[in-house]
Design a protein around this motif. Structure first.
Motif, PDB file in Angstrom:
ATOM      1  N   LEU A 247      -9.331  -2.209  -0.588  1.00  0.00           N
ATOM      2  CA  LEU A 247      -8.318  -1.144  -0.661  1.00  0.00           C
ATOM      3  C   LEU A 247      -7.833  -0.952  -2.091  1.00  0.00           C
ATOM      4  N   GLY A 248      -7.540  -2.076  -2.763  1.00  0.00           N
ATOM      5  CA  GLY A 248      -7.018  -1.998  -4.126  1.00  0.00           C
ATOM      6  C   GLY A 248      -8.027  -1.362  -5.076  1.00  0.00           C
ATOM      7  N   GLY A 249      -9.311  -1.734  -4.931  1.00  0.00           N
ATOM      8  CA  GLY A 249     -10.353  -1.157  -5.778  1.00  0.00           C
ATOM      9  C   GLY A 249     -10.449   0.347  -5.573  1.00  0.00           C
ATOM     10  N   ALA A 250     -10.331   0.766  -4.301  1.00  0.00           N
ATOM     11  CA  ALA A 250     -10.413   2.198  -3.998  1.00  0.00           C
ATOM     12  C   ALA A 250      -9.252   2.946  -4.655  1.00  0.00           C
ATOM     13  N   VAL A 251      -8.035   2.413  -4.512  1.00  0.00           N
ATOM     14  CA  VAL A 251      -6.860   3.083  -5.087  1.00  0.00           C
ATOM     15  C   VAL A 251      -6.955   3.128  -6.613  1.00  0.00           C
ATOM     16  N   PHE A 252      -7.315   1.983  -7.207  1.00  0.00           N
ATOM     17  CA  PHE A 252      -7.439   1.890  -8.666  1.00  0.00           C
ATOM     18  C   PHE A 252      -8.423   2.941  -9.187  1.00  0.00           C
ATOM     19  N   MET A 253      -9.529   3.090  -8.454  1.00  0.00           N
ATOM     20  CA  MET A 253     -10.562   4.011  -8.907  1.00  0.00           C
ATOM     21  C   MET A 253     -10.127   5.459  -8.745  1.00  0.00           C
ATOM     22  N   VAL A 254      -9.416   5.778  -7.664  1.00  0.00           N
ATOM     23  CA  VAL A 254      -8.944   7.155  -7.468  1.00  0.00           C
ATOM     24  C   VAL A 254      -8.093   7.578  -8.669  1.00  0.00           C
ATOM     25  N   TRP A 255      -7.172   6.712  -9.083  1.00  0.00           N
ATOM     26  CA  TRP A 255      -6.279   7.088 -10.179  1.00  0.00           C
ATOM     27  C   TRP A 255      -6.992   7.081 -11.521  1.00  0.00           C
ATOM     28  N   SER A 256      -7.914   6.122 -11.713  1.00  0.00           N
ATOM     29  CA  SER A 256      -8.673   6.117 -12.962  1.00  0.00           C
ATOM     30  C   SER A 256      -9.487   7.390 -13.084  1.00  0.00           C
ATOM     31  N   ASP A 257     -10.131   7.787 -11.977  1.00  0.00           N
ATOM     32  CA  ASP A 257     -10.983   8.964 -12.042  1.00  0.00           C
ATOM     33  C   ASP A 257     -10.148  10.236 -12.195  1.00  0.00           C
ATOM     34  N   THR A 258      -8.993  10.259 -11.569  1.00  0.00           N
ATOM     35  CA  THR A 258      -8.110  11.417 -11.740  1.00  0.00           C
ATOM     36  C   THR A 258      -7.740  11.571 -13.210  1.00  0.00           C
ATOM     37  N   ALA A 259      -7.409  10.441 -13.838  1.00  0.00           N
ATOM     38  CA  ALA A 259      -7.116  10.484 -15.266  1.00  0.00           C
ATOM     39  C   ALA A 259      -8.352  10.911 -16.054  1.00  0.00           C
ATOM     40  N   ALA A 260      -9.519  10.395 -15.675  1.00  0.00           N
ATOM     41  CA  ALA A 260     -10.753  10.693 -16.412  1.00  0.00           C
ATOM     42  C   ALA A 260     -11.080  12.181 -16.399  1.00  0.00           C
ATOM     43  N   ARG A 261     -10.819  12.838 -15.249  1.00  0.00           N
ATOM     44  CA  ARG A 261     -11.243  14.239 -15.177  1.00  0.00           C
ATOM     45  C   ARG A 261     -10.149  15.218 -15.587  1.00  0.00           C
ATOM     46  N   THR A 262      -8.908  14.763 -15.744  1.00  0.00           N
ATOM     47  CA  THR A 262      -7.843  15.710 -16.051  1.00  0.00           C
ATOM     48  C   THR A 262      -7.250  15.575 -17.456  1.00  0.00           C
ATOM     49  N   LEU A 263      -7.220  14.371 -18.014  1.00  0.00           N
ATOM     50  CA  LEU A 263      -6.481  14.176 -19.267  1.00  0.00           C
ATOM     51  C   LEU A 263      -7.006  15.056 -20.395  1.00  0.00           C
ATOM     52  N   LEU A 264      -8.337  15.192 -20.504  1.00  0.00           N
ATOM     53  CA  LEU A 264      -8.912  15.998 -21.587  1.00  0.00           C
ATOM     54  C   LEU A 264      -9.577  17.249 -21.033  1.00  0.00           C
ATOM     55  N   SER A 265      -9.069  17.738 -19.883  1.00  0.00           N
ATOM     56  CA  SER A 265      -9.685  18.871 -19.210  1.00  0.00           C
ATOM     57  C   SER A 265      -9.803  20.048 -20.183  1.00  0.00           C
ATOM     58  N   PRO A 266     -10.897  20.802 -20.200  1.00  0.00           N
ATOM     59  CA  PRO A 266     -12.019  20.745 -19.264  1.00  0.00           C
ATOM     60  C   PRO A 266     -13.034  19.634 -19.563  1.00  0.00           C
ATOM     61  N   GLY A 267     -12.852  18.889 -20.652  1.00  0.00           N
ATOM     62  CA  GLY A 267     -13.778  17.792 -20.903  1.00  0.00           C
ATOM     63  C   GLY A 267     -13.491  16.616 -19.981  1.00  0.00           C
ATOM     64  N   GLU A 268     -14.349  15.571 -20.071  1.00  0.00           N
ATOM     65  CA  GLU A 268     -14.120  14.397 -19.228  1.00  0.00           C
ATOM     66  C   GLU A 268     -14.177  13.139 -20.064  1.00  0.00           C
ATOM     67  N   ILE A 269     -13.320  12.186 -19.764  1.00  0.00           N
ATOM     68  CA  ILE A 269     -13.421  10.880 -20.392  1.00  0.00           C
ATOM     69  C   ILE A 269     -14.325  10.044 -19.484  1.00  0.00           C
ATOM     70  N   PRO A 270     -15.282   9.302 -20.043  1.00  0.00           N
ATOM     71  CA  PRO A 270     -16.080   8.427 -19.164  1.00  0.00           C
ATOM     72  C   PRO A 270     -15.158   7.471 -18.415  1.00  0.00           C
ATOM     73  N   ILE A 271     -15.413   7.302 -17.121  1.00  0.00           N
ATOM     74  CA  ILE A 271     -14.452   6.547 -16.304  1.00  0.00           C
ATOM     75  C   ILE A 271     -14.379   5.085 -16.708  1.00  0.00           C
ATOM     76  N   GLY A 272     -15.520   4.547 -17.226  1.00  0.00           N
ATOM     77  CA  GLY A 272     -15.501   3.161 -17.686  1.00  0.00           C
ATOM     78  C   GLY A 272     -14.486   2.947 -18.811  1.00  0.00           C
ATOM     79  N   VAL A 273     -14.282   4.009 -19.608  1.00  0.00           N
ATOM     80  CA  VAL A 273     -13.296   3.918 -20.687  1.00  0.00           C
ATOM     81  C   VAL A 273     -11.883   3.856 -20.108  1.00  0.00           C
ATOM     82  N   VAL A 274     -11.645   4.690 -19.079  1.00  0.00           N
ATOM     83  CA  VAL A 274     -10.308   4.712 -18.480  1.00  0.00           C
ATOM     84  C   VAL A 274      -9.989   3.388 -17.807  1.00  0.00           C
ATOM     85  N   THR A 275     -10.955   2.851 -17.032  1.00  0.00           N
ATOM     86  CA  THR A 275     -10.668   1.592 -16.326  1.00  0.00           C
ATOM     87  C   THR A 275     -10.402   0.469 -17.327  1.00  0.00           C
ATOM     88  N   ALA A 276     -11.155   0.475 -18.436  1.00  0.00           N
ATOM     89  CA  ALA A 276     -10.915  -0.564 -19.446  1.00  0.00           C
ATOM     90  C   ALA A 276      -9.557  -0.366 -20.118  1.00  0.00           C
TER      91      ALA A 276
END
Lengths: 348, 257
Positions: free
Chosen positions: A296-325
């Motif tokens: 459950l925790g991994g799923a939640v962590f990933m949802v928020w990391s990916d949300t940040a990855a696809r929105t912070l530099l929109s329309p560009g994307e940050i690689p999700i591995g960068v966000v999780t790190a």
């Protein structure tokens, strides 16, 4: 135990659902949370007819075809990596172990990098060529690491970790070499090794789900054995546990689960390392609780990391591995600080 | 109960035990004594079935011990090591439940509820009030009692003790040994213990096996084994053996050079 699990589990599920709905509403087109809730409920058989459609068809397209598959895939990848990480930490009895300790990620990366370098991504199995090859090279790496560390039919933990580290640095060097050598301005190898969940769709979910289900059920069923192992290998074997068989089976299952996740999303670090530690801090050392809550925790962590990855530099994307790190590394530093403090206070 | 025939154990080319034969009858309490490095712990490892002898055979109830499954063996033999339990934040009760592992199916269930049985163990060991306390918050004596509770939960017919009193003060040493003795009285369990404390060994063990330079140096009752000559030969120290004023058993006094 079961009461504790039910309590945390219910809270975790609620958090996951909430994260799902909120994250669905965030993006280049903002959609109200209420509409999304209704849209999802409408898809539930038997309930759908009672809910009126009050939204644009395009909104439904965005949710169902673009955002939902991406978020669900992220959840599955996060759950897979976190469960595998918990299992690795349990069986290696090492807090620094994560799903990539045995070199699986580097193996998969090498397979992917070679394909991309020679432009073979779509060569023999269409869009599935890359995931397939990444999975296979990841699994082969595990076999090599196990063979390297094997000693009289036993697997000494330290030897295993060392063999994994050696393998990781070697394969990592090869991948870096290929990355430098490839001339593309937008370097596909680099992007693959940093992970991404974009442009995946429902079929990827269908591929990963069976691995996650089978791996999760198996690893959870071994959680009492992992508890015994936490008392020490010798003591566990005196209590009726076949320690070597447990190690083999858990390492193989957790690695295949990791390879499956990596093959669909690339290498996403820190989830498998940090999430099980967070869960352990909250609930204690019982693997019967750590394994399901890590999912459950991994799923939640990933949802928020990916949300940040696809929105912070929109329309560009940050690689999700960068966000999780980015989120994971400071947390990890905090963990180190905490354990040092505890040791100073004489508790460790 | 357990028989070993011409057993040797080598680690690489280094002998840890050479050509030992020994027979333990059901219900006996044996002490294994000898200096450091004489093969005591190796012998215990072989008896527990975790390690295989280089040559020779260990038989449990007439059957080669290596043919037992791990869970099957754990229902017959329990082992308590000198360090007892590691630092862990599992509670006393959870640790006792772990002792039931060899009786559980893959879902962790047993045919009968082990709860009342675990309660009775905790009552005997004065652990009832501590049952929800994490093991890493227990004192040394309490922790060793929890470790004893865990092996009692295993309901073995043979108990192997590896220097179980090493880290305990004299009060808890005696308490621990008395608890093992009363467990043995109730259930008729066989006990084999490696002990450094010769005076405790003399008072609690029916028989002693002496090990010296990886070989047997004799076996017999404490009165037969604990002699000034034997101790001089094995440990290279001068001692005076005196009868215990209460029970007449031999007690060892060290003599300063």
């Amino acid at each position: 135990m079961s009461k504790k699990l039910a309590g945390y589990g219910a809270a975790g599920l609620a958090l996951l659902l909430l994260s799902l709905v909120v994250s669905l509403s965030i993006g280049s087109v903002h959609l109200p949370v209420k509409q999304i809730g209704a849209m999802l409920l409408q898809k539930i058989p038997g309930l759908g007819n009672s809910i009126a459609t009050v939204w644009e068809p395009s909104a439904e397209q965005i949710i169902m075809k673009v955002r939902l598959p991406r978020i669900v895939l992220g959840m599955l990848v996060g759950a897979s990596l976190a469960v595998a990480g918990a299992a690795f930490q349990g069986v290696l009895r090492n807090p620094l172990a994560d799903p990539f300790t045995l070199g699986v990620a580097s193996g998969s990366s090498l397979g992917a990098a070679v394909l991309i370098f020679y432009g073979l991504q779509y060569s023999f199995a269409g869009a599935w060529t890359l995931p397939l090859v990444a999975f296979l090279t990841g699994a082969i790496t595990l076999l090599i690491v196990l063979a390297l560390s094997r000693e009289n039919g036993k697997i000494p933990t330290h030897g295993l970790i060392l063999a994994g580290v050696v393998m990781q640095s070697f394969l990592g060097a090869v991948v870096s070499f290929l990355t430098i050598m490839s001339r593309d301005t937008l370097n596909d190898i680099l992007f693959w090794t940093m992970g991404s969940l974009s442009m995946r769709g429902w079929t990827y979910i269908a591929v990963l789900l069976p691995y996650l289900t089978a791996g999760f059920v198996y690893l959870w069923s071994r959680s009492r054995a992992l508890n015994l192992l936490s008392l020490g290998e010798r003591q566990a074997s005196h209590m009726g546990l076949n320690v070597d068989r447990l190690k083999w089976s858990v390492l193989v299952v957790a690695t295949l689960l990791t390879a499956a996740a990596v093959s669909v999303s690339g290498v996403i670090g820190f989830v498998g390392l940090v999430v099980p530690h967070m869960i352990r801090l909250i609930t204690g050392s019982d693997y019967r609780i750590i394994i399901p809550l890590s999912a459950l925790g991994g799923a939640v962590f990933m949802v928020w990391s990916d949300t940040a990855a696809r929105t912070l530099l929109s329309p560009g994307e940050i690689p999700i591995g960068v966000v999780t790190a980015f989120i994971g590394a400071p947390f990890f530093a905090y963990l180190l600080y905490r354990s040092r403090k505890q040791r100073r206070e004489g508790r460790l | 109960m357990i028989t070993i025939q011409h057993v040797s154990k080598y680690y690489d080319d280094h002998p840890a035990l050479q050509d030992l034969s020994w027979h333990v009858k059901a219900g006996e309490w044996w002490g294994i004594i000898g200096p450091n490095g004489s093969g005591k712990s190796t012998l215990l490892q072989l008896l527990s079935g975790v390690e295989a002898p280089t040559s020779g055979r260990v038989e449990l109830e007439g059957r080669n011990i290596r043919t037992f499954g791990r869970k099957e063996l754990a229902r017959k033999i329990a082992v308590l090591q000198q360090e007892g339990l590691p630092q862990t934040n599992f509670t006393v009760r959870e640790v006792l439940e772990m002792g039931r592992y060899p009786f559980q199916n893959w879902r962790g269930r047993e045919q009968r509820d082990p709860g009342p049985f675990l309660d009775s163990i905790m009552d005997k060991l004065e652990l009832r009030e501590l049952q929800h306390r994490p093991v890493d918050l227990l004192s040394g004596g309490q922790r060793q009692r929890a470790a004893l509770g865990k092996v009692m939960a295993q309901e073995p017919s043979l108990l192997l003790l590896d220097e179980p009193t090493t880290y305990l003060d004299i009060r808890y040493q005696l308490q621990f040994m008395n608890m093992v003795a009363s467990w043995r009285k109730e259930t008729g369990i066989t006990v084999i213990s490696v002990l450094h404390d010769l005076n405790l060994a003399s008072q609690f063990c029916d028989k002693l096996l002496l090990l010296h330079e990886n070989q047997s140096a004799g076996e017999g009752s404490p009165a037969q084994m604990l002699t000034e000559e034997n101790l001089r030969d094995i440990f290279r120290v001068d001692t005076s053996i005196v009868p215990h004023p209460c029970n007449g058993l031999p007690q060892v006094l060290l003599v300063r050079q």
